[in-house]
Design an enzyme around this catalytic site. Structure first.
Site, PDB file in Angstrom:
ATOM      1  N   ARG A   1       8.091 -20.528  -8.109  1.00 36.82           N
ATOM      2  CA  ARG A   1       8.893 -19.252  -8.453  1.00 36.82           C
ATOM      3  C   ARG A   1       9.942 -19.442  -8.418  1.00 36.82           C
ATOM      4  O   ARG A   1      11.171 -19.657  -7.964  1.00 36.82           O
ATOM      5  CB  ARG A   1       8.033 -17.567  -8.041  1.00 36.82           C
ATOM      6  CG  ARG A   1       8.468 -17.930  -6.079  1.00 36.82           C
ATOM      7  CD  ARG A   1       7.550 -16.884  -5.717  1.00 36.82           C
ATOM      8  NE  ARG A   1       7.887 -15.607  -5.856  1.00 36.82           N
ATOM      9  CZ  ARG A   1       8.149 -14.546  -4.847  1.00 36.82           C
ATOM     10  NH1 ARG A   1       7.037 -15.174  -3.862  1.00 36.82           N
ATOM     11  NH2 ARG A   1       8.514 -13.969  -4.814  1.00 36.82           N
ATOM     12  N   ARG A   2      10.779 -18.552  -8.599  1.00 38.47           N
ATOM     13  CA  ARG A   2      12.115 -18.038  -7.803  1.00 38.47           C
ATOM     14  C   ARG A   2      13.608 -19.353  -8.444  1.00 38.47           C
ATOM     15  O   ARG A   2      13.534 -20.349  -7.315  1.00 38.47           O
ATOM     16  CB  ARG A   2      12.352 -18.502  -6.122  1.00 38.47           C
ATOM     17  CG  ARG A   2      11.619 -16.482  -5.738  1.00 38.47           C
ATOM     18  CD  ARG A   2      12.198 -16.629  -4.706  1.00 38.47           C
ATOM     19  NE  ARG A   2      11.871 -15.298  -3.798  1.00 38.47           N
ATOM     20  CZ  ARG A   2      11.572 -14.712  -2.575  1.00 38.47           C
ATOM     21  NH1 ARG A   2      11.508 -15.785  -2.280  1.00 38.47           N
ATOM     22  NH2 ARG A   2      11.783 -13.661  -3.140  1.00 38.47           N
TER      23      ARG A   2
ATOM     24  N   TYR B   1       0.658  -1.868   0.127  1.00 42.89           N
ATOM     25  CA  TYR B   1       0.355   0.068   0.246  1.00 42.89           C
ATOM     26  C   TYR B   1       1.376   1.191  -0.475  1.00 42.89           C
ATOM     27  O   TYR B   1       0.345   2.021  -0.746  1.00 42.89           O
ATOM     28  CB  TYR B   1      -1.128  -0.251   0.971  1.00 42.89           C
ATOM     29  CG  TYR B   1      -2.116  -1.383   0.876  1.00 42.89           C
ATOM     30  CD1 TYR B   1      -3.242  -0.910  -0.063  1.00 42.89           C
ATOM     31  CD2 TYR B   1      -2.378  -2.558   1.276  1.00 42.89           C
ATOM     32  CE1 TYR B   1      -4.106  -1.138  -0.613  1.00 42.89           C
ATOM     33  CE2 TYR B   1      -3.368  -3.413   1.089  1.00 42.89           C
ATOM     34  CZ  TYR B   1      -3.409  -2.913  -0.307  1.00 42.89           C
ATOM     35  OH  TYR B   1      -4.937  -3.761  -0.031  1.00 42.89           O
TER      36      TYR B   1
ATOM     37  N   HIS C   1       3.660  -7.661 -10.506  1.00 44.05           N
ATOM     38  CA  HIS C   1       4.294  -7.233 -11.645  1.00 44.05           C
ATOM     39  C   HIS C   1       2.957  -6.323 -12.578  1.00 44.05           C
ATOM     40  O   HIS C   1       3.594  -5.377 -12.707  1.00 44.05           O
ATOM     41  CB  HIS C   1       5.111  -7.972 -12.675  1.00 44.05           C
ATOM     42  CG  HIS C   1       5.955  -7.832 -12.418  1.00 44.05           C
ATOM     43  ND1 HIS C   1       6.973  -9.444 -11.479  1.00 44.05           N
ATOM     44  CD2 HIS C   1       7.676  -8.103 -12.954  1.00 44.05           C
ATOM     45  CE1 HIS C   1       8.101  -9.279 -11.589  1.00 44.05           C
ATOM     46  NE2 HIS C   1       8.043  -8.455 -12.358  1.00 44.05           N
TER      47      HIS C   1
ATOM     48  N   HIS D   1       1.714 -11.459 -10.529  1.00 40.76           N
ATOM     49  CA  HIS D   1       0.501 -10.924  -9.660  1.00 40.76           C
ATOM     50  C   HIS D   1       1.253  -9.509  -9.445  1.00 40.76           C
ATOM     51  O   HIS D   1       0.878  -8.749 -10.076  1.00 40.76           O
ATOM     52  CB  HIS D   1      -0.337 -11.399  -8.609  1.00 40.76           C
ATOM     53  CG  HIS D   1      -0.559 -10.631  -7.378  1.00 40.76           C
ATOM     54  ND1 HIS D   1      -2.191  -9.521  -7.261  1.00 40.76           N
ATOM     55  CD2 HIS D   1      -0.264 -10.018  -6.116  1.00 40.76           C
ATOM     56  CE1 HIS D   1      -1.937  -8.768  -6.744  1.00 40.76           C
ATOM     57  NE2 HIS D   1      -1.243  -9.008  -6.216  1.00 40.76           N
TER      58      HIS D   1
HETATM   59  C1  HEM Z   1      11.575  -4.890 -17.147  1.00 37.76           C
HETATM   60  C2  HEM Z   1      10.476  -5.236 -17.318  1.00 37.76           C
HETATM   61  C3  HEM Z   1      10.391  -6.415 -16.030  1.00 37.76           C
HETATM   62  C4  HEM Z   1      10.811  -7.879 -16.691  1.00 37.76           C
HETATM   63  C5  HEM Z   1      11.285  -8.684 -17.398  1.00 37.76           C
HETATM   64  C6  HEM Z   1      10.575  -8.731 -14.774  1.00 37.76           C
HETATM   65  C7  HEM Z   1      10.601  -9.819 -14.838  1.00 37.76           C
HETATM   66  C8  HEM Z   1      10.776 -10.887 -13.818  1.00 37.76           C
HETATM   67  C9  HEM Z   1      11.037 -11.979 -13.124  1.00 37.76           C
HETATM   68  C10 HEM Z   1      10.478 -13.224 -14.483  1.00 37.76           C
HETATM   69  C11 HEM Z   1      11.120 -12.278 -12.482  1.00 37.76           C
HETATM   70  C12 HEM Z   1      10.915 -14.063 -11.827  1.00 37.76           C
HETATM   71  C13 HEM Z   1      12.136 -14.487 -10.815  1.00 37.76           C
HETATM   72  C14 HEM Z   1      11.655 -15.516 -10.400  1.00 37.76           C
HETATM   73  O1  HEM Z   1      10.688 -16.073 -10.184  1.00 37.76           O
HETATM   74  O2  HEM Z   1      12.568 -16.646 -10.425  1.00 37.76           O
HETATM   75  C15 HEM Z   1      10.843 -11.625 -11.411  1.00 37.76           C
HETATM   76  C16 HEM Z   1      11.059 -11.421 -10.184  1.00 37.76           C
HETATM   77  C17 HEM Z   1      10.304  -9.762  -9.131  1.00 37.76           C
HETATM   78  N1  HEM Z   1      10.424  -8.939 -10.083  1.00 37.76           N
HETATM   79 FE1  HEM Z   1      10.426  -8.159 -12.064  1.00 37.76          FE
HETATM   80  N2  HEM Z   1      10.762  -7.480 -14.059  1.00 37.76           N
HETATM   81  C18 HEM Z   1      10.534  -6.635 -14.663  1.00 37.76           C
HETATM   82  C19 HEM Z   1      10.022  -5.373 -13.820  1.00 37.76           C
HETATM   83  C20 HEM Z   1      10.143  -5.274 -12.654  1.00 37.76           C
HETATM   84  C21 HEM Z   1       9.632  -3.864 -12.004  1.00 37.76           C
HETATM   85  C22 HEM Z   1       9.375  -2.842 -12.554  1.00 37.76           C
HETATM   86  C23 HEM Z   1       9.660  -4.425 -10.465  1.00 37.76           C
HETATM   87  C24 HEM Z   1       8.956  -3.730  -9.290  1.00 37.76           C
HETATM   88  C25 HEM Z   1       9.069  -2.278  -9.061  1.00 37.76           C
HETATM   89  C26 HEM Z   1      10.024  -5.411 -10.353  1.00 37.76           C
HETATM   90  C27 HEM Z   1      10.130  -6.854  -9.302  1.00 37.76           C
HETATM   91  C28 HEM Z   1      10.004  -7.616  -8.877  1.00 37.76           C
HETATM   92  C29 HEM Z   1       9.765  -8.505  -7.120  1.00 37.76           C
HETATM   93  C30 HEM Z   1      10.098  -8.116  -6.362  1.00 37.76           C
HETATM   94  C31 HEM Z   1      10.596  -9.665  -7.701  1.00 37.76           C
HETATM   95  C32 HEM Z   1      10.500 -11.013  -6.981  1.00 37.76           C
HETATM   96  C33 HEM Z   1      11.609 -11.575  -6.731  1.00 37.76           C
HETATM   97  C34 HEM Z   1      11.641 -12.419  -5.572  1.00 37.76           C
HETATM   98  O3  HEM Z   1      11.210 -13.644  -5.988  1.00 37.76           O
HETATM   99  O4  HEM Z   1      12.414 -12.313  -5.026  1.00 37.76           O
HETATM  100  N3  HEM Z   1      10.064  -5.992 -11.542  1.00 37.76           N
HETATM  101  N4  HEM Z   1      10.847  -9.880 -12.427  1.00 37.76           N
END
Ligand code: HEM
Ligand SMILES: [Cu+2]
Ligand SMILES: [Cu+2]
Lengths: 163, 577
Positions: free
Chosen positions: B451-452, B241, B390, B388
């Site tokens: 995930r992860r 939030y 993203h 969710h």
């Molecule tokens: C170019 C844009 C982006 C792409 C292609 C992208 C892609 C991804 C993917 C594929 C994952 C999953 C990885 C996994 O679970 O193994 C991930 C995790 C995550 N993303 Fe992004 N993302 C983008 C932008 C963003 C933005 C703008 C935010 C937040 C403001 C964000 C926050 C997160 C967070 C918090 C995780 C979780 C990390 C974790 O599990 O520890 N992402 N992203």
């Protein structure tokens, strides 16, 4: 153009709609819990055992155990980066109680078969009683990050049809 | 409309001092925003690689600067979700309320907050870049990182709390000097948001300062992982939030004017922020449905409270929709849906925000699934979850922040936006990229893909992968679309910031504080209703709601914390990467 009193009247109506929606959601979720969509949600008691002294517990020799009275228990230990055992054979159509415990860091496991999804916090025993109906081999993975070998931590459940 | 005035170029470019003259707080705001965006740039650069990983394409073997997929993921999660958002929000929710109230913030305090944050972020970055804190952004013990990481994280939060206190103090001072007056809407919402964050951040502060820092320094032998998780998620839910409310402020109180209209209902906007203040924090247990060792009773109660957040969210949707319709009517639009054509779609400030709101509709619906104790079992820790968030923080918040940067950076620097067209394209591509991403990831989650997970070398996925070819491909494709969107976005931003022309002070982009319909009517001579004014007077007492929110949190959490503290189960730390 509408004046603000009219808009606020509509908005109050909308507020009522939102509240009714929330109440319906409460009812739906509570109903699904009472009917046990996820079995055993209320039943399983929290239990803690010292994760550094598993050898003094029933997790000393992980695996399937059939008691003289016929009840089937399975004991699984999760540790980096392996489930012990990593292949579990269970009989179909028989209630089986699965007990999981993590020994070092947090791990997790989801079994699509039987609606199991557990966060395995070290020492916190997770217990599920399930009856697996369809025979088959079901492979899943540790689903909580536990370190560099996390992706190699798989778990295979084999449900065997009665011979 | 209000966003792109014809640039009247002043002959010699005015020196920077003159740009900030009159409002020196512009400079510190600019530093907060731009530092946040730089952090986002690094974080986002890794995103497409993760998307390729989910398409089962491994590029990590070619990357010398990342030791592992998980090191990259730690950077991505920490920089995007924690660092970028905190900087951007601290700048935005310092500047807007101060301008709305006509008060200049104490610049020494504001800069102290900036440098506290920055020193913290540098410490944490040092740890993560050295592969000494590959903990992911949730840093659950017993995985144990370098103390630098935890101290840095604490300083980041402390920096934001300095701003929180400053804004709240400024507001109480303003109230004293303006007895009987109603706080301007933007200031009201900002203060409510900061009050919420003060309560919400307590969990993280206690987790890190009391438990993790001493433990990582070797002063204590163990930490109870269940207690740490509970403290983490106490903040971890409410933080969403903290990310979303600034976007709501923009939608409620700035967008109407940017669309050429007025705020449909000022009092309902205040009501929904009071509801957010009350309901954001006492619900974090819904992230721990799968944790054994916590009572099912409290999980159920917090689940019901979680659902209540639907009410202010629906109010927001109504209000914002009504404001937009009013704006379109003012521009000559009509009909049930025909009015939407009359909105300023060519303006990236407007369009990016509307796309952000659209993405929030499926985002909210998915959130209801996650919040349901029974349904959560089907999606917990699967790819559904990143799917969710993203479209919530990754789009609803991030794309709104893009929109804000399209007018606020020109406002602060008096440099015109470098390319309206490129800004528009970046918004549309980000939107579609994230929609494709979300479809792919939600779908994979329903198949059971966790995930992860670093796919190369994964031992238990092959059967699921064979059933998930289509969604996995969607994730990969979306990563490429998002990479293009990000390149366009950052190009516009850096070309704007590095541009040489500055418009004259008279041609400065104004802050689009919107008028409310009631105000417009009152000015036209048919005065406001006393009943609604009464409601606003009740809502004006934010301290009362702050106290209520604290009380609610105590009721919802104290029993759980007491039982966790009475039965501590500390375990030693491990470094397993
Ligand atoms: C170019 C844009 C982006 C792409 C292609 C992208 C892609 C991804 C993917 C594929 C994952 C999953 C990885 C996994 O679970 O193994 C991930 C995790 C995550 N993303 Fe992004 N993302 C983008 C932008 C963003 C933005 C703008 C935010 C937040 C403001 C964000 C926050 C997160 C967070 C918090 C995780 C979780 C990390 C974790 O599990 O520890 N992402 N992203
Ligand atoms: Cu794992
Ligand atoms: Cu939550």
């Amino acid at each position: 153009m509408l004046d603000h009193h009219t808009i606020e009247r509509y908005e109050l109506g909308w507020l009522v709609v939102a509240v009714v929606m929330v109440l319906l959601m409460f009812a739906g979720v509570i109903a699904s819990m009472i009917t046990e969509t996820v079995p055993g949600m209320f039943g399983s008691p929290a239990r803690y055992i010292n994760p550094t002294q598993l050898s003094k517990t029933e997790f000393a020799a992980p695996g399937l155990k059939v008691s003289p009275d016929g009840s089937v228990n399975a004991y699984m230990v999760a540790r980096a980066f392996q489930f012990q055992p990593n292949v579990l054979r269970v009989p179909a159509n028989t209630p089986v109680t699965l007990h999981f415990v993590a020994a070092d860091v947090i791990h997790g496991l989801m079994l699509g078969q039987g609606n199991v999804n557990a966060e395995l916090v070290p020492g916190q025993v997770a217990t599920f009683t399930r009856t697996f109906k369809s025979a088959g081999t079901f492979v899943s993975q540790c689903n909580e990050y536990c370190g560099s070998g996390h992706q190699t931590m798989s778990f295979t459940l084999i449900v065997e049809a009665p011979k | 409309m209000t966003t792109a005035p014809p640039p009247t170029v002043s002959a010699p470019a005015s020196p920077a001092e003159q740009v900030y003259f009159g409002h020196p707080e512009k400079k510190v705001t600019l530093y907060f925003l731009v530092t946040g965006l730089l952090m986002l740039l690094i974080g986002v650069a890794i995103g497409p690689l993760q998307a390729l990983n989910y398409a089962n394409i491994d590029v990590y073997q070619y990357l010398p600067f990342l030791k592992s997929y998980y090191q990259g993921l730690s950077l991505h999660g920490v920089l995007n979700a924690l660092v970028f958002t905190t900087y951007f929000i601290s700048g935005l929710l310092l500047y807007l309320p101060c301008r709305a109230l006509g008060v200049r913030p104490n610049l020494v305090v504001a800069w102290a907050a900036y440098w506290t944050m920055t020193i913290g972020v540098l410490m944490a970055a040092w740890a993560v870049l050295g592969n000494n804190a590959t903990l992911l952004y949730t840093f659950y013990p017993p995985l144990q990182g370098s103390p630098l990481f935890y101290i840095g994280a604490a300083l980041l939060v402390v920096g934001s709390l300095i701003i929180a206190v400053q804004v709240i103090v400024i507001w109480t001072g303003w109230k004293r000097q303006h007895p009987g007056e109603t706080t301007p809407l933007v200031a009201y919402m900002s203060v409510a948001t900061w009050m919420m964050w003060v309560i919400a951040s307590l969990g993280l502060v206690v987790e890190v300062v009391v438990f993790l820092i001493p433990w990582s320094l070797g002063w204590t032998k163990g930490v109870d992982p269940l207690l740490a998780r509970t403290l983490f998620w106490y903040t971890g839910h409410a933080i969403v939030y903290f990310w979303v409310l600034p976007a709501y402020i923009s939608w409620y109180a700035l967008l109407p004017r940017q669309a050429g209209g007025v705020i449909a209902s000022d009092s309902m906007a205040r009501l929904s922020f009071v509801l957010f203040l009350l309901l954001s924090t006492p619900v974090g247990l819904h992230h721990q449905y799968s944790d054994t060792g916590l009572s099912i009773g409290w999980k159920t109660v917090q689940m019901l409270l979680t659902f209540l957040v639907v009410v202010p969210s629906m109010l927001t949707a109504f209000s914002v929709g009504a404001s937009l319709e009013l704006a379109a009517q003012a521009r000559g639009g009509g009909g049930y849906f025909g009015w939407t054509r009359r909105l300023p779609w060519k303006d990236p400030v407007f369009t990016a925000q509307v796309l952000a709101m659209i993405s929030f509709i499926p985002g909210g619906a998915g959130g209801i699934v996650n919040a349901s104790l029974a349904l959560d079992t089907a999606v917990h820790n699967t790819a559904w979850i990143p799917g969710h968030f993203h479209i919530t923080v990754g789009t609803a918040t991030t794309l709104t922040f893009f929109a804000i940067s399209f007018w606020l950076l020109p406002h602060l620097t008096r440099k015109p936006l470098a390319s309206v067209k490129m800004a528009l394209w970046s918004a549309w591509l980000w939107f579609w990229g994230m929609i494709i991403f979300a479809v792919g990831m939600h779908w994979e989650g329903l198949i059971g893909i966790p995930r992860r997970t670093y796919f190369a070398g994964a031992t238990g996925l092959s059967e699921m992968i064979s059933r998930a070819q289509v969604p996995l491909a969607l994730t990969g494709i979306s990563g490429m679309v998002l990479a293009v969107a990000a390149v366009l976005y950052f190009t516009v931003i850096f070309r704007t910031l590095l541009g040489r022309t500055r418009v004259s002070a008279q041609a400065e982009v104004p802050i689009p504080f919107s008028q409310s319909l009631a105000e417009v009517e009152a000015l036209a001579g048919n005065g406001g209703s006393p009943k609604i004014a009464g409601a606003v007077r009740v809502l004006e007492r934010l301290w009362v709601f702050f106290a209520l929110a604290l009380a609610l949190v105590l009721v919802m959490y104290l029993p759980t914390f007491i039982s966790l503290l009475l039965n501590p189960h500390p375990v030693p730390g491990l470094r397993l990467w």
